[in-house]
Scaffold this motif. Structure first.
Motif, PDB file in Angstrom:
ATOM      1  N   ILE A   1      60.346  99.665   6.569  1.00 17.26           N
ATOM      2  CA  ILE A   1      60.286  98.566   7.529  1.00 17.26           C
ATOM      3  C   ILE A   1      58.831  98.420   7.970  1.00 17.26           C
ATOM      4  CG2 ILE A   1      60.833 100.015   9.519  1.00 17.26           C
ATOM      5  CD1 ILE A   1      62.408  97.577  10.642  1.00 17.26           C
ATOM      6  N   ILE A   2      58.353  97.202   8.012  1.00 17.56           N
ATOM      7  CA  ILE A   2      56.978  96.930   8.441  1.00 17.56           C
ATOM      8  C   ILE A   2      57.001  96.652   9.935  1.00 17.56           C
ATOM      9  CG2 ILE A   2      55.042  95.332   8.247  1.00 17.56           C
ATOM     10  CD1 ILE A   2      55.728  95.061   5.307  1.00 17.56           C
ATOM     11  N   CYS A   3      56.129  97.329  10.682  1.00 19.94           N
ATOM     12  CA  CYS A   3      56.065  97.166  12.128  1.00 19.94           C
ATOM     13  C   CYS A   3      54.719  96.579  12.529  1.00 19.94           C
ATOM     14  CB  CYS A   3      56.241  98.511  12.827  1.00 19.94           C
ATOM     15  SG  CYS A   3      57.835  99.273  12.495  1.00 19.94           S
TER      16      CYS A   3
ATOM     17  N   THR B   1      57.639  85.175   9.361  1.00 18.22           N
ATOM     18  CA  THR B   1      58.280  84.159   8.509  1.00 18.22           C
ATOM     19  C   THR B   1      58.071  84.491   7.038  1.00 18.22           C
ATOM     20  OG1 THR B   1      57.940  82.487  10.219  1.00 18.22           O
ATOM     21  CG2 THR B   1      58.398  81.690   8.003  1.00 18.22           C
ATOM     22  N   TYR B   2      56.849  84.882   6.697  1.00 20.14           N
ATOM     23  CA  TYR B   2      56.550  85.248   5.311  1.00 20.14           C
ATOM     24  C   TYR B   2      57.397  86.444   4.872  1.00 20.14           C
ATOM     25  CZ  TYR B   2      54.091  87.118   1.285  1.00 20.14           C
ATOM     26  OH  TYR B   2      53.794  87.620   0.047  1.00 20.14           O
TER      27      TYR B   2
ATOM     28  N   GLY C   1      62.116  88.715   1.922  1.00 23.00           N
ATOM     29  CA  GLY C   1      63.159  89.721   2.062  1.00 23.00           C
ATOM     30  C   GLY C   1      62.702  91.121   2.437  1.00 23.00           C
ATOM     31  N   ILE C   2      61.555  91.233   3.080  1.00 20.52           N
ATOM     32  CA  ILE C   2      61.073  92.547   3.522  1.00 20.52           C
ATOM     33  C   ILE C   2      61.436  92.724   4.991  1.00 20.52           C
ATOM     34  CG2 ILE C   2      59.034  93.973   3.939  1.00 20.52           C
ATOM     35  CD1 ILE C   2      57.776  92.715   1.489  1.00 20.52           C
ATOM     36  N   PRO C   3      62.138  93.808   5.337  1.00 20.22           N
ATOM     37  CA  PRO C   3      62.486  94.021   6.748  1.00 20.22           C
ATOM     38  C   PRO C   3      61.251  94.333   7.581  1.00 20.22           C
ATOM     39  CG  PRO C   3      63.237  95.873   5.406  1.00 20.22           C
ATOM     40  CD  PRO C   3      62.658  94.859   4.467  1.00 20.22           C
TER      41      PRO C   3
ATOM     42  N   LEU D   1      65.323  89.939  13.729  1.00 15.63           N
ATOM     43  CA  LEU D   1      65.981  88.799  13.095  1.00 15.63           C
ATOM     44  C   LEU D   1      65.376  87.526  13.661  1.00 15.63           C
ATOM     45  CD1 LEU D   1      69.687  90.013  13.269  1.00 15.63           C
ATOM     46  CD2 LEU D   1      68.126  90.124  11.319  1.00 15.63           C
ATOM     47  N   LEU D   2      64.810  86.711  12.790  1.00 11.21           N
ATOM     48  CA  LEU D   2      64.197  85.464  13.240  1.00 11.21           C
ATOM     49  C   LEU D   2      65.266  84.406  13.501  1.00 11.21           C
ATOM     50  CD1 LEU D   2      61.095  84.988  10.918  1.00 11.21           C
ATOM     51  CD2 LEU D   2      61.138  85.667  13.305  1.00 11.21           C
TER      52      LEU D   2
END
Length: 116
Positions: free
Chosen positions: A2-4, A17-18, A23-25, A68-69
């Motif tokens: 997961i990217i923080c 958005t990107y 599909g990267i969490p 979750l956007l």
């Protein structure tokens, strides 16, 4: 994985958005939450901030949940509302100056200068 990253408004929304589209969490973390978790520390720049975000993410890796956007139409409305609020504030700040500007240009000495 997961990217923080810190939630920094319009800049982080573009990254979110990107990442969402490919599909990267990811998790957008409140800056205040990160700051409060590490206590008072000196020094601040991009490199130090990145290290602190990474430390926070590692320490809380079990509890961090993916962001979750909202729908793209909601994101667009939020962006437009932010722009509107800025314009309203700018307009409010310019109103008093407009009266002074009119008064200033009515003075004879100012008219003489403006005709040069």
């Amino acid at each position: 994985m997961i990217i923080c990253f810190e939630h920094t408004g319009m800049y982080s929304i573009k990254l979110a958005t990107y990442l969402n589209d490919i599909g990267i969490p990811f998790a957008m973390l409140p800056a205040l939450q990160i700051k409060q978790s590490i206590g008072i520390r000196r020094g601040k720049n991009d490199q130090i901030d990145a290290q602190r975000i990474a430390e926070y993410a590692w320490l809380h890796r079990e509890t961090i949940q993916a962001t979750l956007l909202p729908a793209k139409s909601i994101l667009k409305l939020q962006s437009l509302l932010t722009l509107r609020n800025r314009l309203v504030c700018d307009r409010g700040g310019m109103k008093p100056h407009g009266k002074n500007r009119k008064r200033h240009w009515k003075e004879k000495s100012t008219r003489d200068i403006s005709s040069l």
